[in-house]
Design an enzyme around this catalytic site. Structure first.
Site, short mmCIF file in Angstrom:
data_model
loop_
_atom_site.label_atom_id
_atom_site.label_comp_id
_atom_site.label_asym_id
_atom_site.label_seq_id
_atom_site.Cartn_x
_atom_site.Cartn_y
_atom_site.Cartn_z
N GLU A 130 0.82 -1.01 -0.10
CA GLU A 130 0.07 -0.01 0.14
C GLU A 130 0.74 1.26 -0.07
OE1 GLU A 130 -2.33 -2.90 2.71
OE2 GLU A 130 -0.20 -2.43 2.23
N TYR B 30 1.37 -5.90 13.23
CA TYR B 30 0.32 -5.27 12.54
C TYR B 30 -0.81 -4.58 13.64
CZ TYR B 30 -3.49 -4.11 9.22
OH TYR B 30 -4.32 -3.28 8.44
#
Length: 689
Positions: free
Chosen positions: A9, A298
């Site tokens: 991303e 994460y």
């Protein structure tokens, strides 16, 4: 030319990963989503089984062109977007745009951006998990159907620029329900009696407990008089001593929600800031000779699970630093998240201590990393052991009780203690060593009148916690939801607590009247459960959408026909327009309130609302210093004569000159203290509370 193309991303993530994979891999960024529903129309065909119409996001054309160019040249394309539903959807959209094979094993996921984790993930690529994609699609389409149907009704009947949504409308309801509780609250009188007692040279406090061996509520002054009349002198006896050992276990490592709550309480971070800084730590920090490394796992997760490798490393660190007795002997109690088999938020390596990392991090990155690191390491440490003692202090029919505790073994509390919205109860309170039959003297018996208090308004931390407890939304939705209800001017912050605005209450009442399901907590929770079932493959996304929309569209039709138009009157500004002489009114804009001419659109005069601080401008000595706000809502100070005078200061001038250099003095805030400093030299005055 590299044979393998990897798409992630963000450029930061791309930079970190490319260093791990070597020359055979080219890593580029998609800059987030590349396809979405169009902004200019619904983008969902309700007549064709809710078929979504995806388009390339405006401005992403050059990115897509670059992706296609590299994909065409590569032998293999790997999609390495984040390991959650949103990341899975990004991977799927990329595969469609790049025309990749549906059955291709080209999806790689990793929970932490470290060399070992990334390399291991590329040994085990898999197909795109369509159940996860469908769960994300369902959420996106649901939110689009709600927003694009309710918002136009609100624009037409209330005011342009308004919105409603599944999660934001419930969050607004929570704030308004709490405000109504406060408005309807009737305080009740009650009393407490505190006594100060002396034993030899020690003094301690105790509270009234029983009258005639029974609890006795002190509701009025008459009750107090009854108790004080029963007292006979100042001599009391210890009639019972209860000693216990209490164990306090450490908190679990962070989930997204608990990280946002604790960062709000300990660091004064807003949820959005917490997630932004956490993303930086996850995507990679340049550690110079060590290279770029992701420092945390994460950060969007609702799991408290920890890998065996991470536990073993933490145990080794704790043993080396504190000794074997400080390591945890408990069995793992972490919960698996609803979204996939993620871990909790933890450092990617316990051995990268906050002190070692400090020189590589910004101030905010360091503070958040320290919080995450300490919380995780503490979660793997031994419980704290507290010695508690309870003393019953009696005279005739009157009994007081004193409670004390001391820390016998600090355990995890050596490193970290979780904070609460309310006052924490883990402070030591030492009592003198007393035995049953010992005599003590009351040095003071003090009755105090009190009134019950209404429930407190929501802080951001408490609102996030409530949304999580009610199972409303997901880890990724808390921050944007809170952001939205503030941007729409539905709520405002007063003393760090949310208060609904008049506009927020009007919108809520209309949504409550015509779209009751949207603000119903149970409905929202059930919808989240259905989204989880889609992710697990137990139900199709189209069936979930149809089950909702068939009744929702009837609510929309009724609202369009029956909702009365509401006129929101502008607040008078108390002055006239200098252009046309019409009264000025206060309007709400994107960056807060401003003054505008009531004769709009014939007169378009606007003015900023300025607040004078009662100090003359130190630059021109003619204008007044006024408080203003930047586009990012940060307070700064300028001259009322702007643009003739361009004085500006982030710190508040106090109207005095520096005794050292004659420049102006300002108030400088550092945490909870405010210091008077010189705007020019190193002069400082003592810190003020």
């Amino acid at each position: 030319m590299a044979d393998n193309l990897v798409i992630v991303e963000s450029p930061a993530k791309a930079k970190t990963i490319e260093k791990y994979l070597g020359k055979k891999y080219k890593v580029i960024a998609s800059m987030g989503h590349v396809r979405d529903l169009p902004r200019s129309q619904m983008g969902v065909d309700t007549e064709d089984n809710y078929e979504p119409k995806y388009i390339t996001i405006r401005g992403k054309g050059p990115v897509v062109k670059e992706l296609k160019k590299h994909a065409k040249k590569a032998k293999n394309v790997f999609l390495a977007s984040d390991p959650d539903r949103e990341g899975e959807a990004i991977a799927w959209h990329l595969s469609k745009i790049l025309e990749l094979e549906d059955s291709k094993e080209n999806r790689v996921v990793f929970n932490e951006i470290t060399k070992d984790a990334v390399k291991e993930s590329f040994k085990n690529p898999r197909e795109i998990e369509m159940n996860l994609v469908d769960a994300q699609q369902a959420r996106r389409i649901l939110d689009r159907l709600v927003g694009y149907n309710i918002s136009p009704v609100l624009w037409k009947k209330v005011k342009k620029g308004l919105s409603a949504g599944r999660v934001q409308s419930v969050a607004l309801r929570l704030v308004i329900d709490r405000e109504n509780e406060i408005r309807n609250f009737k305080p009740e009188e009650y009393w407490i009696i505190e006594g100060e007692f002396r034993y030899k040279k020690s003094k301690f406090n105790a509270k009234f407990l029983h009258y005639k061996n029974k609890p006795f509520k002190l509701k009025t002054k008459k009750d107090i008089e009854k108790i004080t009349a029963a007292l006979d002198g100042d001599q009391f006896e210890i009639t019972n001593v209860t000693k216990k050992e209490k164990t306090r276990n450490p908190a679990n490592p962070f989930t997204t929600s608990t990280l946002q709550q604790e960062a709000a309480r300990k660091l004064n971070f807003k949820a959005r800031k917490t997630m932004m800084v956490a993303q930086q730590l996850y995507e990679g920090i340049d550690l110079k000779k060590q290279g770029t490394i992701g420092l945390i796992t994460y950060m969007r997760t609702d799991s408290t699970r920890i890998s065996d490798t991470a536990k073993a490393e933490a145990k080794q660190y704790i043993t080396d630093k504190y000794g074997e007795s400080y390591t945890s002997k408990r069995k793992a109690s972490g919960k698996q998240g609803d979204q996939d088999a993620h871990e909790a938020i933890r450092p990617s390596s316990t051995m990268r201590t906050p002190d070692d990392m400090k020189s590589f991090l910004t101030k905010d990155q360091y503070r958040l990393y320290k919080l995450i690191w300490e919380r995780f390491v503490a979660s793997q440490m031994a419980p704290a052991i507290l010695d508690t003692v309870s003393l019953d202090i009696t005279q005739g029919d009157i009994k007081f009780r004193a409670n004390g505790q001391t820390i016998k073994f600090k355990g995890f509390m050596t490193l970290y203690v979780e904070t609460k919205d309310d006052i924490d109860s883990e402070k030591e309170n030492k009592l003198p060593k007393l035995e049953q039959g010992d005599k003590v003297t009351a040095t003071q018996i003090e009755p105090a009148q009190h009134y019950t208090q209404p429930p407190p308004r929501y802080t951001e931390a408490r609102l996030v916690k409530t949304l999580e407890e009610l199972k409303i939304g997901r880890p990724s939705t808390y921050a944007p939801t809170i952001d939205t209800i503030q941007k729409r001017n539905y709520v405002k912050l007063e003393s760090k607590r949310f208060v609904p605005t008049e506009l927020g209450e009007i919108v809520h009442e209309q949504v409550k009247e015509y779209f009751p399901e949207i603000i119903d907590v149970e409905f929202t929770v059930n919808m989240e459960t259905l989204l989880d079932k889609i992710a697990e493959g137990d139900i199709t996304w189209r069936k979930v959408i149809d089950g909702f929309f068939s009744s929702f569209k009837q609510d929309v039709e009724r609202a369009e026909e029956e909702m009365e138009k509401i006129e929101i009157k502008d607040e008078p500004a108390g002055e006239d327009c200098e252009v046309c002489g019409s009264p000025m009114v206060i309007k709400m804009g994107r960056y807060g309130k401003f003054m505008a001419c009531s004769n709009f659109p014939d007169c378009r005069n606007t003015k900023a609302i300025v607040k004078s601080i009662g100090v003359k401008c130190p630059k021109c000595n003619d204008g007044d210093v006024v408080e203003r706000k930047s586009k990012k809502n940060r307070v700064f100070y300028g001259c009322s004569k702007y643009p003739e005078c361009d004085f500006i200061s982030w710190d508040k001038p106090i109207g005095r000159d520096c005794p050292k250099c004659n420049q102006y003095l300002v108030e400088n805030k550092k945490g909870k203290t405010t210091q008077v400093i010189c705007s020019n030299c190193d002069y400082k005055e003592a810190a003020q509370k």
